[in-house]
Design a protein around this motif. Structure first.
Motif, PDB file in Angstrom:
ATOM      1  N   VAL A   1     -23.459 -30.339 -31.626  1.00  0.00           N
ATOM      2  CA  VAL A   1     -23.680 -30.795 -30.255  1.00  0.00           C
ATOM      3  C   VAL A   1     -24.276 -29.655 -29.431  1.00  0.00           C
ATOM      4  O   VAL A   1     -23.775 -28.524 -29.457  1.00  0.00           O
ATOM      5  N   ILE A   2     -25.350 -29.971 -28.708  1.00  0.00           N
ATOM      6  CA  ILE A   2     -26.047 -28.982 -27.884  1.00  0.00           C
ATOM      7  C   ILE A   2     -25.985 -29.431 -26.431  1.00  0.00           C
ATOM      8  O   ILE A   2     -26.344 -30.566 -26.104  1.00  0.00           O
ATOM      9  N   ALA A   3     -25.515 -28.549 -25.563  1.00  0.00           N
ATOM     10  CA  ALA A   3     -25.434 -28.854 -24.131  1.00  0.00           C
ATOM     11  C   ALA A   3     -25.589 -27.547 -23.366  1.00  0.00           C
ATOM     12  O   ALA A   3     -25.843 -26.486 -23.957  1.00  0.00           O
ATOM     13  N   ASP A   4     -25.461 -27.601 -22.045  1.00  0.00           N
ATOM     14  CA  ASP A   4     -25.417 -26.377 -21.254  1.00  0.00           C
ATOM     15  C   ASP A   4     -24.233 -26.476 -20.284  1.00  0.00           C
ATOM     16  O   ASP A   4     -23.490 -27.463 -20.303  1.00  0.00           O
ATOM     17  N   VAL A   5     -24.072 -25.456 -19.454  1.00  0.00           N
ATOM     18  CA  VAL A   5     -22.905 -25.443 -18.567  1.00  0.00           C
ATOM     19  C   VAL A   5     -22.942 -26.565 -17.535  1.00  0.00           C
ATOM     20  O   VAL A   5     -21.909 -26.904 -16.958  1.00  0.00           O
ATOM     21  N   ASN A   6     -24.111 -27.159 -17.331  1.00  0.00           N
ATOM     22  CA  ASN A   6     -24.205 -28.289 -16.415  1.00  0.00           C
ATOM     23  C   ASN A   6     -23.838 -29.603 -17.100  1.00  0.00           C
ATOM     24  O   ASN A   6     -23.109 -30.431 -16.549  1.00  0.00           O
ATOM     25  N   THR A   7     -24.368 -29.811 -18.309  1.00  0.00           N
ATOM     26  CA  THR A   7     -24.214 -31.111 -18.967  1.00  0.00           C
ATOM     27  C   THR A   7     -22.946 -31.231 -19.807  1.00  0.00           C
ATOM     28  O   THR A   7     -22.500 -32.340 -20.086  1.00  0.00           O
ATOM     29  N   TYR A   8     -22.361 -30.085 -20.206  1.00  0.00           N
ATOM     30  CA  TYR A   8     -21.156 -30.175 -21.034  1.00  0.00           C
ATOM     31  C   TYR A   8     -19.995 -30.852 -20.293  1.00  0.00           C
ATOM     32  O   TYR A   8     -19.370 -31.773 -20.839  1.00  0.00           O
ATOM     33  N   PRO A   9     -19.688 -30.445 -19.058  1.00  0.00           N
ATOM     34  CA  PRO A   9     -18.590 -31.138 -18.360  1.00  0.00           C
ATOM     35  C   PRO A   9     -18.939 -32.565 -17.958  1.00  0.00           C
ATOM     36  O   PRO A   9     -18.046 -33.407 -17.828  1.00  0.00           O
ATOM     37  N   ILE A  10     -20.219 -32.860 -17.790  1.00  0.00           N
ATOM     38  CA  ILE A  10     -20.633 -34.211 -17.402  1.00  0.00           C
ATOM     39  C   ILE A  10     -20.463 -35.189 -18.558  1.00  0.00           C
ATOM     40  O   ILE A  10     -19.962 -36.303 -18.383  1.00  0.00           O
ATOM     41  N   ALA A  11     -20.890 -34.780 -19.750  1.00  0.00           N
ATOM     42  CA  ALA A  11     -20.850 -35.707 -20.882  1.00  0.00           C
ATOM     43  C   ALA A  11     -20.563 -35.028 -22.215  1.00  0.00           C
ATOM     44  O   ALA A  11     -20.043 -35.662 -23.135  1.00  0.00           O
ATOM     45  N   GLY A  12     -20.913 -33.752 -22.343  1.00  0.00           N
ATOM     46  CA  GLY A  12     -20.781 -33.086 -23.643  1.00  0.00           C
ATOM     47  C   GLY A  12     -19.368 -33.016 -24.164  1.00  0.00           C
ATOM     48  O   GLY A  12     -19.111 -33.254 -25.355  1.00  0.00           O
ATOM     49  N   GLU A  13     -18.442 -32.704 -23.271  1.00  0.00           N
ATOM     50  CA  GLU A  13     -17.042 -32.606 -23.691  1.00  0.00           C
ATOM     51  C   GLU A  13     -16.528 -33.947 -24.201  1.00  0.00           C
ATOM     52  O   GLU A  13     -15.844 -34.023 -25.238  1.00  0.00           O
TER      53      GLU A  13
END
Length: 439
Positions: free
Chosen positions: A48-60
């Motif tokens: 899974v690839i995300a960043d600090v913006n998208t991880y809490p939105i959907a990545g987690e």
């Protein structure tokens, strides 16, 4: 929206149309289906690839859904608040990729998708993108927009097999991101127009079925645009579908023509100046929408012009490429070197090639004006669309000085091997004249 294509037989254009996108799920709670599709592709472990913006939105949540369904995850979360699609980001991702993973899942929009597609292409594994905003049209495309040595370039990548648009997530994104996504769709007015013009002038490949598919997607987005500022679910869904269809259209055509034309190069030039000179840079779609507005203004000026052969020939003879190269270096910065080098391969300023194009333009002038009139809205109609979503109508509103517009337009003709507005204006010898009138 399904195109009327036979994916087994050649189209009238001569190509067999195809796309690597096999599943596109756009609905509430769509991310819950990820384990099901991962299992269809035989995935035992996902990266899974995300960043600090998208991880809490959907990545987690994406990671939790996989883990809860017995599919382990490895992940890389970029720490950058504003991730750039460059060599540093790509190298960081490649070094951290867990080679035991047999599927890649990107969680994000533009940059995350661009670099994830490249990794999936290198790793030769299935790829799924979980969109976090209806932000741009590159989700489905088999290429990525990257900054290499300070130059915005398009590189080969891989279309995702699976695109997930969970409307709960998409509608939660800030409304300005949807407005930016609309800007990327509005570019299709120009992209189809210029595709047809180059087909007429240069004999470039063109497919009317792909063009019609793109127009239909654009129309649906414009029709519901008024709901974007309120993040209306039906408007967001229509926009996201349009953005996906735009990427598919590029796959169907096998060329980037359905996706963009000179209006994208306005944005690329401003991005390159931002990298080199630290000038303000806005979102891709916002810049593209402004580029589209300025492009329409220029094309509409052609209805006041009758091309003159001697004028066009004189303009080309007097053009000094060395002097122009120095102007590019000063205006664009280090990114100009790749633009200058392109001419050695392309030879667009060759006088014999110019004369051939000029004769084709003069012979088909009425058809050229007809294409412009058929494909492009009036300036007033386009500004009304921008007003409906509160989008800017001048680069002053994004922190740029309008004095750069003439040079921006002139520089766009050198950024890619593609026949676009400033090349047409150059060929008939009115590039400076149109810049003076419009800007």
């Amino acid at each position: 929206m399904n195109p009327d294509f036979d994916f087994q037989k050649p189209c009238q254009c001569g190509k067999i149309h195809k796309t690597a996108v096999e599943h596109c799920i756009i609905e509430k709670g769509a991310i819950e289906c990820l384990p099901e599709y991962a299992k269809k592709y035989g995935a035992n472990k996902v990266f899974v690839i995300a960043d600090v913006n998208t991880y809490p939105i959907a990545g987690e949540k994406v990671c939790s859904i996989f883990e809860d369904n017995g599919i382990p995850c490895a992940k890389h979360i970029f720490p950058d608040r504003r991730l750039e699609p460059n060599e540093k980001a790509m190298g960081s991702l490649l070094l951290r990729f867990d080679a035991s993973c047999d599927m890649i899942v990107g969680v994000g929009s533009g940059v995350i998708n661009d670099i994830s597609k490249i990794l999936a292409n290198v790793a030769k594994v299935p790829y799924a993108i979980v969109a976090t905003a209806a932000y741009m049209d590159g989700y489905a495309a088999g290429s990525s927009s990257m900054a290499i040595d300070g130059v915005k370039v398009t590189v080969n990548a891989k279309s995702p097999e699976i695109i997930v648009g969970d409307t709960n997530i998409l509608c939660g994104a800030p409304s300005h991101m949807a407005v930016s996504g609309l800007g990327d769709m509005l570019a299709k007015y120009v992209s189809i127009c210029e595709w047809r013009l180059s087909n007429l002038i240069n004999g470039e490949y063109y497919c009317e079925k792909v063009a019609a598919y793109t127009r239909q997607s654009l129309g649906a987005c414009v029709e519901s645009a008024h709901g974007l500022r309120d993040r209306n679910e039906s408007a967001i869904k229509a926009l996201f579908e349009g953005l996906i269809n735009s990427g598919k259209a590029i796959d169907y055509a096998g060329v980037s023509r359905p996706g963009g034309g000179v209006e994208h190069y306005f944005s690329h030039i401003w991005d390159m100046r931002g990298l080199d000179k630290g000038t303000p840079v806005s979102s891709h779609g916002t810049q593209v929408a402004l580029g589209t507005l300025y492009t329409i203004k220029c094309y509409r000026e052609l209805f006041n012009i009758t091309p003159d052969r001697e004028k066009g020939l004189k303009y080309a003879r007097e053009f000094d490429f060395n002097d122009w190269s120095n102007q590019l270096r000063e205006f664009v910065g280090k990114g100009a070197e790749a633009m200058i080098a392109l001419e050695a391969k392309e030879q667009k300023y060759d006088l014999a090639k110019h004369e051939k194009r000029l004769d084709a333009i003069i012979a088909n002038w009425d058809k050229i004006l007809q294409i412009i009139d058929e494909e492009l809205p009036t300036v007033e109609e386009f500004e009304a669309i921008l007003d409906s979503v509160g989008a800017p109508k001048s680069i002053r509103e994004i922190g740029l000085d309008e004095s750069i517009l003439p040079m921006t337009l002139k520089a766009t003709k050198d950024i890619r091997d593609k026949y676009i507005l400033p090349r047409l204006l150059f060929d008939i010898g009115v590039l400076d004249e149109i810049c003076e009138k419009v800007f």
